[in-house]
Design a protein around this motif. Sequence first.
Motif, PDB file in Angstrom:
ATOM      1  N   PRO A   1       0.812  -1.226   0.000  1.00 51.49           N
ATOM      2  CA  PRO A   1       0.000   0.000   0.000  1.00 51.49           C
ATOM      3  C   PRO A   1       0.841   1.271   0.000  1.00 51.49           C
ATOM      4  O   PRO A   1       0.458   2.275  -0.607  1.00 51.49           O
ATOM      5  N   ARG A   2       1.982   1.244   0.667  1.00 48.41           N
ATOM      6  CA  ARG A   2       2.850   2.418   0.708  1.00 48.41           C
ATOM      7  C   ARG A   2       3.276   2.820  -0.704  1.00 48.41           C
ATOM      8  O   ARG A   2       3.291   4.003  -1.058  1.00 48.41           O
TER       9      ARG A   2
ATOM     10  N   ILE B   1      -8.644   0.668   4.458  1.00 51.47           N
ATOM     11  CA  ILE B   1      -7.578   0.174   3.582  1.00 51.47           C
ATOM     12  C   ILE B   1      -7.903  -1.228   3.071  1.00 51.47           C
ATOM     13  O   ILE B   1      -7.674  -1.549   1.892  1.00 51.47           O
TER      14      ILE B   1
ATOM     15  N   GLN C   1      -8.294  -2.225  -0.853  1.00 55.02           N
ATOM     16  CA  GLN C   1      -7.563  -3.317  -1.484  1.00 55.02           C
ATOM     17  C   GLN C   1      -8.521  -4.260  -2.222  1.00 55.02           C
ATOM     18  O   GLN C   1      -8.245  -4.689  -3.350  1.00 55.02           O
TER      19      GLN C   1
ATOM     20  N   TRP D   1      -8.208  -0.532  -5.194  1.00 55.29           N
ATOM     21  CA  TRP D   1      -7.933   0.880  -4.977  1.00 55.29           C
ATOM     22  C   TRP D   1      -8.878   1.807  -5.746  1.00 55.29           C
ATOM     23  O   TRP D   1      -8.620   2.997  -5.865  1.00 55.29           O
TER      24      TRP D   1
ATOM     25  N   TYR E   1      -7.514   7.354   1.056  1.00 57.88           N
ATOM     26  CA  TYR E   1      -6.706   6.159   1.317  1.00 57.88           C
ATOM     27  C   TYR E   1      -5.305   6.557   1.793  1.00 57.88           C
ATOM     28  O   TYR E   1      -4.753   5.930   2.694  1.00 57.88           O
ATOM     29  N   ARG E   2      -4.748   7.591   1.144  1.00 61.32           N
ATOM     30  CA  ARG E   2      -3.411   8.046   1.577  1.00 61.32           C
ATOM     31  C   ARG E   2      -3.448   8.501   3.026  1.00 61.32           C
ATOM     32  O   ARG E   2      -2.552   8.188   3.808  1.00 61.32           O
TER      33      ARG E   2
ATOM     34  N   TRP F   1      -3.757   5.428   5.284  1.00 61.87           N
ATOM     35  CA  TRP F   1      -2.519   4.642   5.325  1.00 61.87           C
ATOM     36  C   TRP F   1      -1.469   5.338   6.189  1.00 61.87           C
ATOM     37  O   TRP F   1      -0.783   4.702   6.989  1.00 61.87           O
ATOM     38  N   GLN F   2      -1.337   6.644   6.050  1.00 64.23           N
ATOM     39  CA  GLN F   2      -0.362   7.381   6.855  1.00 64.23           C
ATOM     40  C   GLN F   2      -0.723   7.337   8.334  1.00 64.23           C
ATOM     41  O   GLN F   2       0.166   7.334   9.199  1.00 64.23           O
TER      42      GLN F   2
ATOM     43  N   GLU G   1       0.699   4.149   9.470  1.00 62.10           N
ATOM     44  CA  GLU G   1       2.155   4.295   9.616  1.00 62.10           C
ATOM     45  C   GLU G   1       2.480   4.964  10.954  1.00 62.10           C
ATOM     46  O   GLU G   1       3.399   4.547  11.663  1.00 62.10           O
TER      47      GLU G   1
ATOM     48  N   MET H   1      -3.200  -5.817   8.882  1.00 58.56           N
ATOM     49  CA  MET H   1      -2.216  -4.798   8.534  1.00 58.56           C
ATOM     50  C   MET H   1      -0.796  -5.166   8.974  1.00 58.56           C
ATOM     51  O   MET H   1       0.176  -4.601   8.467  1.00 58.56           O
TER      52      MET H   1
ATOM     53  N   TYR I   1       2.291  -5.866   6.535  1.00 56.69           N
ATOM     54  CA  TYR I   1       2.859  -4.761   5.771  1.00 56.69           C
ATOM     55  C   TYR I   1       3.960  -4.034   6.537  1.00 56.69           C
ATOM     56  O   TYR I   1       4.745  -3.284   5.954  1.00 56.69           O
TER      57      TYR I   1
END
Length: 351
Positions: free
Chosen positions: A4-5, A290, A294, A298, A313-314, A317-318, A321, A334, A337
């Motif tokens: 995903p990154r 996310i 998937q 996307w 989505y960005r 995802w961040q 992170e 998750m 990943y």
Amino acid sequence: MAHPRDILLGAQAAAGFLPVCDHYSGVEVRMRKSLQLQAEMTAEFGACVFDASLDCEDGAPVGGERDHAQMVVALANEAQQAARKAALPAAPRIAVRVHPVDHAAFEQDVATIVGGAGAALCHLMIPKVETVADVERAVAAVDAAARGAGRAAPLPLQVLLESPAAVHRAFDIAAHPRVQSVSLGLMDFVSAHGGAIPDSAMGSAGQFSHPLVVRAKLEIASACHAHGKVPSHCVVTEFSDAAAMQAAARRAAREFGYTRMWSIHPGQIRPILEALAPDAADVERAAAIIEAAQAAQWAPVSYEKQLHDRASYRYFWQLLERAHQTGRALPPAMQPYFAASTATKPQGVPA
């Protein structure tokens, strides 16, 4: 399956994510304790949740700069070797703050530290940066020392802006490709105004209310986000007041856009992690979105009656992170990943 990154961040994925806490120590006994605490918390959280920054600028005694730099080299290399032997779930992140580029000890610092421990370092902090030319001077010195030591990968630089003129140039400085993160040197910035800003603006509360300090904070955060760099918030000097620390960290993150913060006492590390970590409910929601993305390869999806696409989505995802970098538990789907990001040994670290 693509990560995903890579799908969501593209070229930004190469930069990775920095731990949200950057912990400074300048005396040998405190440096050793910081490195030991980093190893303990890495084992606890399964990720390296703070950078251990060894300080030469404020730590080295006048006339003892060379000996201090050599001691830092030994500590950095020893910590990396110990982590490898202990099979920690993530590599240590060890940085060094050297003297400013116009200081007599700067060239010596860089030659000694990068030449002796370049492979063990995650970045170098350059204080009192005033111009892009200062960054270029630092890059030239660092790269020359790295070549001599056989380090192939460029060593990232983080910079500290400490004057009104430096803050004025924040966008140009943040744009430099070797600059990874920008911080505000709060106390020097206030002092540089010749008494025009009261000393209350150096405190945990006052620094968020004085207009000139607020402007400087926002300028640095905006410059970093404009160029894909990490804005790192300045210190809170009331190191024994955990509530003040956490309140300042929350304001820095939620109101001023900072994604990283300095610590100057071990007691500040966990409050920073807590303040900058996403809530558990937000982590669960981000993971679910996310997963839905998937499954849709996307393409846009509807989740809880709300439309989501690549932009959101960005964001989510961040958020995941950041959860990982603050030691938050991730939903099982998750976790794979992030397993690949826990290498125990940077390339080139001596055995």
